[in-house]
Design a protein around this motif. Structure first.
Motif, mmCIF file in Angstrom:
data_model
loop_
_atom_site.group_PDB
_atom_site.id
_atom_site.type_symbol
_atom_site.label_atom_id
_atom_site.label_comp_id
_atom_site.label_asym_id
_atom_site.label_seq_id
_atom_site.Cartn_x
_atom_site.Cartn_y
_atom_site.Cartn_z
ATOM 1 N N LEU A 257 -24.988 11.072 -13.226
ATOM 2 C CA LEU A 257 -24.238 11.748 -14.383
ATOM 3 C C LEU A 257 -24.968 11.252 -16.024
ATOM 4 O O LEU A 257 -25.010 11.706 -16.848
ATOM 5 C CB LEU A 257 -22.987 11.433 -14.302
ATOM 6 C CG LEU A 257 -21.992 11.853 -15.554
ATOM 7 C CD1 LEU A 257 -22.121 13.397 -15.745
ATOM 8 C CD2 LEU A 257 -20.713 11.364 -15.338
ATOM 9 N N HIS A 258 -25.425 9.948 -15.926
ATOM 10 C CA HIS A 258 -26.554 9.390 -16.716
ATOM 11 C C HIS A 258 -27.902 9.920 -16.294
ATOM 12 O O HIS A 258 -28.391 9.362 -15.143
ATOM 13 C CB HIS A 258 -26.279 8.064 -16.830
ATOM 14 C CG HIS A 258 -24.873 7.669 -17.665
ATOM 15 N ND1 HIS A 258 -24.386 6.446 -17.403
ATOM 16 C CD2 HIS A 258 -24.357 8.204 -18.639
ATOM 17 C CE1 HIS A 258 -23.270 6.519 -18.109
ATOM 18 N NE2 HIS A 258 -23.251 7.336 -19.016
ATOM 19 N N GLY B 180 -29.035 15.605 -19.693
ATOM 20 C CA GLY B 180 -29.523 14.472 -19.871
ATOM 21 C C GLY B 180 -30.912 14.220 -19.190
ATOM 22 O O GLY B 180 -31.649 13.431 -19.575
ATOM 23 N N LEU B 181 -31.180 14.779 -17.948
ATOM 24 C CA LEU B 181 -32.349 14.698 -17.262
ATOM 25 C C LEU B 181 -33.347 15.396 -18.042
ATOM 26 O O LEU B 181 -34.617 15.015 -17.881
ATOM 27 C CB LEU B 181 -32.117 15.554 -16.056
ATOM 28 C CG LEU B 181 -33.537 15.168 -14.809
ATOM 29 C CD1 LEU B 181 -33.194 13.724 -14.384
ATOM 30 C CD2 LEU B 181 -33.187 16.351 -13.699
ATOM 31 N N SER B 182 -33.209 16.273 -18.782
ATOM 32 C CA SER B 182 -34.279 17.009 -19.449
ATOM 33 C C SER B 182 -34.726 16.257 -21.054
ATOM 34 O O SER B 182 -35.516 16.599 -21.768
ATOM 35 C CB SER B 182 -34.053 18.255 -19.909
ATOM 36 O OG SER B 182 -32.880 18.633 -20.793
ATOM 37 N N GLN B 183 -33.752 15.151 -21.602
ATOM 38 C CA GLN B 183 -33.906 14.642 -22.789
ATOM 39 C C GLN B 183 -35.066 13.509 -22.729
ATOM 40 O O GLN B 183 -34.874 12.459 -22.153
ATOM 41 C CB GLN B 183 -32.714 13.986 -23.160
ATOM 42 C CG GLN B 183 -31.626 15.052 -23.354
ATOM 43 C CD GLN B 183 -30.260 14.509 -23.959
ATOM 44 O OE1 GLN B 183 -29.390 15.112 -24.725
ATOM 45 N NE2 GLN B 183 -29.997 13.096 -23.786
ATOM 46 N N PHE C 227 -26.910 9.401 -23.312
ATOM 47 C CA PHE C 227 -26.115 10.268 -24.396
ATOM 48 C C PHE C 227 -26.564 11.486 -24.660
ATOM 49 O O PHE C 227 -27.864 11.608 -24.912
ATOM 50 C CB PHE C 227 -26.206 9.462 -25.845
ATOM 51 C CG PHE C 227 -25.670 8.003 -25.714
ATOM 52 C CD1 PHE C 227 -24.101 7.503 -25.870
ATOM 53 C CD2 PHE C 227 -26.227 6.808 -25.277
ATOM 54 C CE1 PHE C 227 -23.792 6.338 -25.805
ATOM 55 C CE2 PHE C 227 -26.120 5.574 -25.252
ATOM 56 C CZ PHE C 227 -24.735 5.359 -25.358
ATOM 57 N N GLU C 228 -26.019 12.483 -25.154
ATOM 58 C CA GLU C 228 -26.334 13.850 -25.504
ATOM 59 C C GLU C 228 -26.816 13.607 -26.750
ATOM 60 O O GLU C 228 -26.076 13.294 -27.705
ATOM 61 C CB GLU C 228 -25.257 14.914 -25.147
ATOM 62 C CG GLU C 228 -25.726 16.406 -25.593
ATOM 63 C CD GLU C 228 -24.754 17.372 -26.053
ATOM 64 O OE1 GLU C 228 -25.280 18.377 -26.088
ATOM 65 O OE2 GLU C 228 -24.106 16.730 -26.846
ATOM 66 N N ASN D 12 -21.564 9.933 -25.184
ATOM 67 C CA ASN D 12 -22.000 9.647 -23.752
ATOM 68 C C ASN D 12 -21.670 10.594 -22.545
ATOM 69 O O ASN D 12 -20.261 11.183 -22.557
ATOM 70 C CB ASN D 12 -21.131 8.424 -23.528
ATOM 71 C CG ASN D 12 -21.640 7.406 -21.886
ATOM 72 O OD1 ASN D 12 -21.728 8.247 -20.912
ATOM 73 N ND2 ASN D 12 -21.670 6.192 -21.918
ATOM 74 N N PHE D 13 -22.366 10.901 -21.861
ATOM 75 C CA PHE D 13 -22.159 11.876 -20.684
ATOM 76 C C PHE D 13 -20.961 11.502 -19.789
ATOM 77 O O PHE D 13 -20.343 12.144 -19.058
ATOM 78 C CB PHE D 13 -23.482 12.081 -19.893
ATOM 79 C CG PHE D 13 -24.387 12.957 -20.603
ATOM 80 C CD1 PHE D 13 -24.153 14.325 -21.007
ATOM 81 C CD2 PHE D 13 -25.596 12.408 -20.889
ATOM 82 C CE1 PHE D 13 -25.163 14.915 -21.622
ATOM 83 C CE2 PHE D 13 -26.476 12.989 -21.873
ATOM 84 C CZ PHE D 13 -26.302 14.435 -21.865
ATOM 85 N N ASN D 14 -20.474 10.255 -19.773
ATOM 86 C CA ASN D 14 -19.567 9.853 -18.815
ATOM 87 C C ASN D 14 -18.422 9.273 -19.541
ATOM 88 O O ASN D 14 -17.628 8.425 -19.235
ATOM 89 C CB ASN D 14 -20.106 8.483 -17.870
ATOM 90 C CG ASN D 14 -19.111 8.276 -16.608
ATOM 91 O OD1 ASN D 14 -18.372 9.185 -16.206
ATOM 92 N ND2 ASN D 14 -19.182 7.057 -16.445
#
Length: 374
Positions: A38-39, A79-82, A92-93, A99-101
């Protein structure tokens, strides 16, 4: 196994991300939901999900999956693409800074009001009614952004599960778990199977992280309906746990295969996988209050070097690290504020003033307010 794709709101013309979920078994029995990363920059869970996929596929081919198991091997395509200047920024987006969580939507009051006429003295029937209404409310909630649509998709897949495992990691750490205090009786066997050294317990830690969004609905509904005496029996129908798979660089096939096997053993022990029930392993850790997990902060900037390794039992006043000013040669000692388990530390070796660099889990609840970091 069925593969399902869940498109997210496109943030710009010509772009489209999607969430992918893998479905094993059939609805109607116990349900387990497992997601990884998720992070987006926490990768041990993604490798564990790979090995879970291999093991669950073999079990399905043998006809052994007796429950419903949903696996999301990559829970955060945003988040995987940042990346920024070759650095992966998955916590964080970047659009909102959130925070994604954190900040999962709360449907507790709306569902309670909608289903009250259907509730009665049959606890199992109440669980069925509440799960159905919660899932409908989650999926019907309006969303405006890509991040909101990701949260809705994740909750839509998980909110009606008996077991929710959210696979994360720390920087450098022992295997440890986070769960809500009402979940601890059901979590204790999981801690044994995962060989977890520590489980941190809280009841509403603040900012509604994903795991608590799945579990807290049950004790809050129980409190809502039964604070003045039992009107409708409502059990804690979801065990939701954040699993911290050690540190960010603990991405090896040996660890991931063993962790996946231990999760499968737990699911078999819970009855979602057929076969002989495995023996419950001995406990190698304990549960402590999240409010007793003490952050170690550096009051000054400088080069950070640790004197203690994660896993050390420390005493109040023990020096855990030095922060060294390279200009003045001043050495600042960072000491443990409590007796406890030194279970996590940062992998960065330059500290800013005020930076949290480590955590020690004591046995007494000392902190109040929001208990999670940024």
């Amino acid at each position: 196994m069925q593969t399902r794709r869940h498109p997210l709101i496109a943030p710009a013309p010509g772009t489209q991300r999607e969430l992918v979920s893998l479905h094993y078994g059939q609805p109607g029995a116990q349900k387990a939901y497992i997601q990884a990363s998720l992070h987006g920059d926490e990768l041990p869970g993604m490798l564990v999900a790979h090995h879970l996929r291999l093991q669950l596929g073999a079990l399905e081919a043998q006809g052994q999956i007796s429950g419903e198991i949903i696996l999301v091997p990559m829970a955060n395509p945003i988040g995987l693409s940042q990346f920024l200047l070759h650095g992966h920024l998955g916590r964080f987006e970047l659009m909102s800074g959130e925070n994604f969580n954190r900040h999962y939507p709360d449907q507790i009051a709306a569902v309670a009001a909608a289903v009250e006429p259907e509730l009665g003295m049959d606890a199992a029937a109440n669980v069925t009614v509440l799960r159905r209404a919660l899932k409908a409310a989650v999926l019907a909630a309006p969303v405006d952004t890509e991040l909101q649509s990701l949260r809705r998709s994740l909750l839509g897949l998980s909110c009606d599960a008996d077991i929710v495992l959210d696979l994360h990691c720390d920087a450098q750490a022992l295997m440890h778990l986070y769960t809500e205090t009402p979940c601890w009786p059901d979590c204790e066997p999981l801690a044994r199977f995962l060989r977890s050294r520590l489980t941190l317990l809280a009841q509403d830690s603040g900012d509604n992280p994903f795991d608590e969004a799945c579990s807290q609905v049950w004790w809050k509904w129980d409190r809502h309906f039964n604070s003045q005496g039992q009107r409708f029996p409502i059990p804690q129908a979801c065990l939701s746990v954040t699993v911290e798979l050690r540190g960010a660089t603990d991405v090896t096939h040996e660890l991931a295969e063993a962790d996946a096997r231990h999760i499968v053993d737990f699911l078999r022990w819970r009855g979602l996988i057929a076969g002989d029930k495995p023996e419950l392993p001995p406990a190698v850790g304990d549960a402590r209050p999240l409010a007793g997990s003490m952050p170690i902060k550096s009051p000054v900037p400088g080069v950070l070097t640790f004197l203690k390794e994660v896993g050390a039992e420390v005493r109040e006043g023990d020096v855990l690290a030095h922060v060294i000013d390279p200009i003045t040669a001043t050495v600042t000692e960072l000491k443990s504020p409590v007796d406890g388990l030194f279970f996590a530390r940062d992998f960065l070796r330059f500290a800013n003033a005020g930076m949290r660099v480590a955590k020690v889990a004591g046995k007494q609840a000392l902190r109040t307010g929001k208990l999670l970091g940024a």
